[in-house]
Design an enzyme around this catalytic site. Structure first.
Site, PDB file in Angstrom:
ATOM      1  N   CYS A   1       2.917 -86.649  11.276  1.00  0.00           N
ATOM      2  CA  CYS A   1       4.069 -86.274  11.740  1.00  0.00           C
ATOM      3  C   CYS A   1       4.537 -85.158  10.776  1.00  0.00           C
ATOM      4  O   CYS A   1       4.482 -85.505   9.674  1.00  0.00           O
ATOM      5  CB  CYS A   1       4.907 -87.371  12.188  1.00  0.00           C
ATOM      6  N   GLY A   2       5.324 -84.379  10.998  1.00  0.00           N
ATOM      7  CA  GLY A   2       5.899 -83.375  10.411  1.00  0.00           C
ATOM      8  C   GLY A   2       7.205 -84.103   9.699  1.00  0.00           C
ATOM      9  O   GLY A   2       7.438 -83.417   8.481  1.00  0.00           O
TER      10      GLY A   2
END
Length: 156
Positions: free
Chosen positions: A37-38
């Site tokens: 995930c960012g």
């Protein structure tokens, strides 16, 4: 629904059980994580909180989920990735569902305890007080640094 956070036993990636009853009297920060995930750089901030406040009674527990298709498929790979890239030493559980009919009972409890709805993204965080009360839900974009004052209050 169970009556207490302490009724739950989770399973660490290694297969070792994690009884939340063992953390009675401590402050818990429970976070749904995802390696790809960012927002994964938050793992560094979560580890920092764990290291700085662990001696005062803070326990961070990461509960990886692939519900948003951003977690590695293999638990061992997830642990290794989090350790190598973000220095994670806090416990990581086996993958769990956060929403839907397969929602893990812990996540049902956390959402019901805060009268909040579905988990919308990775890195939703729940702060649990020393008495087992779920104090607050924090949004995914709320960084560990921004929740530090709430953690400090809970540790008092």
């Amino acid at each position: 629904m169970t009556d207490s956070i302490y009724d739950f036993t989770l399973t660490e990636m290694s297969g070792k059980p994690i009884s939340l009853a063992d953390y009675r009297g401590q402050v818990l920060l429970i976070v749904n994580t995802a390696s790809k995930c960012g927002l994964a750089p938050q793992l560094t901030g979560l580890e920092d909180l764990y290291q700085r406040y662990g001696k005062d009674g803070l326990v961070v527990i990461g509960t990886p989920s692939n519900q948003f298709h951003q977690e590695l498929k293999d638990g061992e790979d997830t642990v290794e990735y989090c350790q190598v890239h973000f220095g994670v030493t806090f416990p990581l559980t086996q993958l769990m569902h956060l929403n839907g009919k397969e929602t893990h009972p812990l996540w049902q409890f956390l959402k019901q305890s805060t009268n909040s709805g579905a988990i919308k993204w990775n890195y939703t965080k729940f702060l649990v007080g020393r008495d087992g009360t779920v104090l607050k839900r924090f949004a995914p974009v709320t960084t560990p640094e921004k929740i530090e004052p709430a953690i400090q209050d809970a540790l008092k």
